[in-house]
Every structure is written in structure tokens, then in C-alpha cells.
Write a protein that holds these residues in place. Structure first.
Motif, PDB file in Angstrom:
ATOM      1  N   THR A 166     -22.732  17.703  27.150  1.00 17.15           N
ATOM      2  CA  THR A 166     -21.796  16.848  27.860  1.00 17.15           C
ATOM      3  C   THR A 166     -20.390  17.367  27.611  1.00 17.15           C
ATOM      4  N   SER A 167     -19.447  16.892  28.392  1.00 19.59           N
ATOM      5  CA  SER A 167     -18.069  17.295  28.168  1.00 19.59           C
ATOM      6  C   SER A 167     -17.170  16.062  28.178  1.00 19.59           C
ATOM      7  N   ASN A 168     -16.100  16.172  27.399  1.00 18.96           N
ATOM      8  CA  ASN A 168     -15.104  15.107  27.275  1.00 18.96           C
ATOM      9  C   ASN A 168     -15.717  13.739  26.958  1.00 18.96           C
ATOM     10  N   PRO A 169     -16.616  13.682  25.972  1.00 17.17           N
ATOM     11  CA  PRO A 169     -17.177  12.370  25.618  1.00 17.17           C
ATOM     12  C   PRO A 169     -16.189  11.585  24.767  1.00 17.17           C
ATOM     13  N   ASN A 170     -16.326  10.268  24.753  1.00 21.37           N
ATOM     14  CA  ASN A 170     -15.679   9.478  23.709  1.00 21.37           C
ATOM     15  C   ASN A 170     -16.514   9.668  22.439  1.00 21.37           C
ATOM     16  N   LEU A 171     -15.841   9.788  21.298  1.00 23.36           N
ATOM     17  CA  LEU A 171     -16.539   9.992  20.024  1.00 23.36           C
ATOM     18  C   LEU A 171     -16.126   8.923  19.026  1.00 23.36           C
ATOM     19  N   TYR A 172     -17.064   8.557  18.162  1.00 29.70           N
ATOM     20  CA  TYR A 172     -16.853   7.441  17.231  1.00 29.70           C
ATOM     21  C   TYR A 172     -17.436   7.772  15.866  1.00 29.70           C
ATOM     22  N   TRP A 173     -16.772   7.288  14.811  1.00 28.58           N
ATOM     23  CA  TRP A 173     -17.335   7.290  13.461  1.00 28.58           C
ATOM     24  C   TRP A 173     -17.508   5.851  13.004  1.00 28.58           C
ATOM     25  N   TYR A 174     -18.723   5.552  12.501  1.00 31.23           N
ATOM     26  CA  TYR A 174     -19.029   4.245  11.952  1.00 31.23           C
ATOM     27  C   TYR A 174     -19.483   4.405  10.504  1.00 31.23           C
ATOM     28  N   ARG A 175     -19.399   3.314   9.774  1.00 32.29           N
ATOM     29  CA  ARG A 175     -20.002   3.260   8.445  1.00 32.29           C
ATOM     30  C   ARG A 175     -20.841   1.986   8.350  1.00 32.29           C
ATOM     31  N   GLN A 176     -22.019   2.147   7.767  1.00 36.56           N
ATOM     32  CA  GLN A 176     -22.851   0.995   7.468  1.00 36.56           C
ATOM     33  C   GLN A 176     -23.003   0.926   5.961  1.00 36.56           C
ATOM     34  N   ALA A 177     -22.351  -0.054   5.336  1.00 42.17           N
ATOM     35  CA  ALA A 177     -22.512  -0.271   3.904  1.00 42.17           C
ATOM     36  C   ALA A 177     -23.842  -0.991   3.689  1.00 42.17           C
ATOM     37  N   ALA A 178     -24.326  -0.935   2.466  1.00 43.85           N
ATOM     38  CA  ALA A 178     -25.643  -1.503   2.146  1.00 43.85           C
ATOM     39  C   ALA A 178     -25.738  -2.962   2.570  1.00 43.85           C
TER      40      ALA A 178
ATOM     41  N   ILE B 186     -14.783  15.315  13.117  1.00 41.56           N
ATOM     42  CA  ILE B 186     -14.893  15.530  11.678  1.00 41.56           C
ATOM     43  C   ILE B 186     -14.310  14.329  10.935  1.00 41.56           C
ATOM     44  N   LEU B 187     -15.027  13.884   9.928  1.00 36.26           N
ATOM     45  CA  LEU B 187     -14.570  12.794   9.057  1.00 36.26           C
ATOM     46  C   LEU B 187     -14.253  13.393   7.696  1.00 36.26           C
ATOM     47  N   SER B 188     -13.076  13.080   7.171  1.00 46.80           N
ATOM     48  CA  SER B 188     -12.634  13.712   5.930  1.00 46.80           C
ATOM     49  C   SER B 188     -12.037  12.707   4.960  1.00 46.80           C
ATOM     50  N   SER B 189     -11.997  13.144   3.710  1.00 42.74           N
ATOM     51  CA  SER B 189     -11.252  12.418   2.691  1.00 42.74           C
ATOM     52  C   SER B 189     -10.730  13.424   1.677  1.00 42.74           C
ATOM     53  N   LYS B 190      -9.550  13.193   1.153  1.00 40.74           N
ATOM     54  CA  LYS B 190      -9.018  14.079   0.113  1.00 40.74           C
ATOM     55  C   LYS B 190      -9.569  13.698  -1.257  1.00 40.74           C
ATOM     56  N   LYS B 191      -9.766  12.384  -1.465  1.00 41.69           N
ATOM     57  CA  LYS B 191     -10.271  11.916  -2.759  1.00 41.69           C
ATOM     58  C   LYS B 191     -11.179  10.719  -2.534  1.00 41.69           C
ATOM     59  N   LEU B 192     -12.462  10.891  -2.785  1.00 44.57           N
ATOM     60  CA  LEU B 192     -13.423   9.820  -2.545  1.00 44.57           C
ATOM     61  C   LEU B 192     -13.318   8.714  -3.589  1.00 44.57           C
ATOM     62  N   LEU B 193     -13.568   7.482  -3.116  1.00 47.18           N
ATOM     63  CA  LEU B 193     -13.666   6.314  -3.975  1.00 47.18           C
ATOM     64  C   LEU B 193     -15.120   5.860  -4.024  1.00 47.18           C
ATOM     65  N   LEU B 194     -15.465   5.087  -5.056  1.00 45.45           N
ATOM     66  CA  LEU B 194     -16.822   4.543  -5.141  1.00 45.45           C
ATOM     67  C   LEU B 194     -17.162   3.729  -3.893  1.00 45.45           C
ATOM     68  N   SER B 195     -16.166   3.021  -3.373  1.00 49.73           N
ATOM     69  CA  SER B 195     -16.388   2.148  -2.217  1.00 49.73           C
ATOM     70  C   SER B 195     -16.620   2.923  -0.922  1.00 49.73           C
ATOM     71  N   ASP B 196     -16.487   4.245  -0.973  1.00 44.23           N
ATOM     72  CA  ASP B 196     -16.761   5.050   0.229  1.00 44.23           C
ATOM     73  C   ASP B 196     -18.248   5.313   0.417  1.00 44.23           C
ATOM     74  N   SER B 197     -19.053   4.944  -0.555  1.00 46.08           N
ATOM     75  CA  SER B 197     -20.503   5.121  -0.406  1.00 46.08           C
ATOM     76  C   SER B 197     -21.012   4.336   0.788  1.00 46.08           C
ATOM     77  N   GLY B 198     -21.960   4.925   1.491  1.00 51.35           N
ATOM     78  CA  GLY B 198     -22.529   4.242   2.650  1.00 51.35           C
ATOM     79  C   GLY B 198     -23.231   5.221   3.567  1.00 51.35           C
ATOM     80  N   PHE B 199     -23.640   4.697   4.702  1.00 53.00           N
ATOM     81  CA  PHE B 199     -24.337   5.485   5.713  1.00 53.00           C
ATOM     82  C   PHE B 199     -23.364   5.695   6.860  1.00 53.00           C
ATOM     83  N   TYR B 200     -23.008   6.961   7.109  1.00 56.45           N
ATOM     84  CA  TYR B 200     -22.001   7.280   8.107  1.00 56.45           C
ATOM     85  C   TYR B 200     -22.675   7.770   9.390  1.00 56.45           C
TER      86      TYR B 200
END
Lengths: 113, 110
Positions: free
Chosen positions: B28-40, B75-89
């Protein structure tokens, strides 16, 4: 503020019977509604959708009903099968250029053989 | 047909380490893109969305960031991860109303 609510965290149904999953919304700007099915450790799978100009949409064993005046929609699965056991998410959008979805918290459906 | 890929599938990272999760879409071309997180035990939380190259909108304040360097790459990024960043992305793409999800990345921050 939870704009899409699935008030039943779980539902248990016997194989062959009907499963009815419910969803309520508060935002009257929502005009398109979707249902997703999710197995553990997998991404959600799109199931069926309905536009606000309709009150029913059917696809095989799955039927979605929309009651705009009550701001309520439901997903009917008939007949239910053990493979339908999963978490079902209701989602809604008001469109716009980004088509953002607002999801409910999900209902875990268990279909017992 | 369209396909969406995410990697890695699982990741265990120590607190304070950087993060980079990649998502690509084919067919496909020019799609909308999304990042989600599902915490436990919780629902799907929208983190970022993009309607085009270089266009990123953030939904919640956090120490994560997103970039879209190419039309079908998110791309999803972080410079310094926190414990609370755990989850299903989860990454998703949409042509219009329906969103189609990738297989997800299980991130555990230790």
C-alpha cells in the motif's frame, strides 16, 4: 473519560449458542464503529464494522447492531464456536483525516465445548 | 495484498537503556500509521499516529517518541526506558476507517 465502554469484562457461552457482546459510547461525533478480536500475544484482527447510517451489518456468523439513540452497539455471534474464544474490542471513530480509533477495554469471550 | 511487519517479537531491556521498535507495511502507499500499547490486563492505548512522512502526532505525554522516515516505515523509540514502559506494543495501518494490526512486540523492562 472513557468514551467507549465495554461493561462486561468476561462472558461465557456454550458452543452452538449465541454470544452477545455489548458496547456503549458517549461521544455523539462517532460515526463509524468496529469490532476486533484478539488472541493472547497477537495483534487484534478486524472482524466487522458499521456506519452510523445503518443499524445492522452482517457477515457470516457475525452481526453488529447499532442503536444510535441509545449510543449502544452489540456484536452477535451465531453459532458460537470454541475458536471464537478471545478478547473482543469495540472501537469507534469520528473520521477526520487521521481516522483515530477509540477502543473499549475489551470483553473476554469463552466458548465452552 | 497488504502486509504489516513488526520486529522484534520480544525484547527484554534494562531500565535506562534505549529502545527502537520498527514497523513496516507492504502493498500500500501513503497509509495512516499508528503505535499502540497494551499494558497487562488493559485495553489499547494509542501512543502516536502519522498521516504522512515526517508527520507525527502524540496522544499521551511519555518518554517515548516516534518517527516516520519513509512512507511505509514507522519507528518507536526511547532514549531511556522506564519500568512502566513494559507492555505489548502494536503497530497498525489504515487506508481509511479500518485499522490492521501487526503481530506486536512484547517489551519487558527489567
Amino acid at each position: 473519560d472513557q468514551q467507549v465502554k465495554q461493561n462486561s469484562p468476561s462472558l461465557s457461552v456454550q458452543e452452538g449458542r449465541i454470544s452477545i457482546l455489548n458496547c456503549d459510547y458517549t461521544n455523539s461525533m462517532f460515526d463509524y464503529f468496529l469490532w476486533y478480536k484478539k488472541y493472547p500475544a497477537e495483534g487484534p484482527t478486524f472482524l466487522i464494522s458499521i456506519s452510523s447510517i445503518k443499524d445492522k451489518n452482517e457477515d457470516g456468523r457475525f452481526t453488529v447492531f447499532l442503536n444510535k439513540s441509545a449510543k449502544h452497539l452489540s456484536l452477535h455471534i451465531v453459532p458460537s464456536q470454541p475458536g471464537d474464544s478471545a478478547v473482543y474490542f469495540c472501537a469507534a471513530t469520528g473520521g477526520g483525516s487521521n481516522y483515530k480509533l477509540t477502543f473499549g477495554k475489551g470483553t473476554l469471550l469463552t466458548v465452552n465445548p | 495484498s497488504q502486509t504489516i511487519h513488526q520486529w522484534p517479537a520480544t525484547l527484554v531491556q534494562p531500565v535506562g537503556s534505549p529502545l527502537s521498535l520498527e514497523c513496516t507495511v507492504e502493498g500500500t502507499s501513503n497509509p495512516n500509521l499508528y503505535w499502540y500499547r497494551q499494558a497487562a490486563g488493559r485495553g489499547l492505548q494509542l501512543l502516536f499516529y502519522s498521516v504522512g512522512i515526517g508527520q507525527i502526532s502524540s496522544e499521551v505525554p511519555q518518554n517515548l517518541s516516534a518517527s516516520r522516515p519513509q512512507d511505509r516505515q514507522f519507528i518507536l523509540s526511547s532514549k531511556k526506558l522506564l519500568l512502566s514502559d513494559s507492555g505489548f506494543y502494536l503497530c497498525a495501518w489504515s487506508p481509511k476507517y479500518e485499522q490492521y494490526f501487526g503481530p506486536g512486540t512484547r517489551l519487558t523492562v527489567t
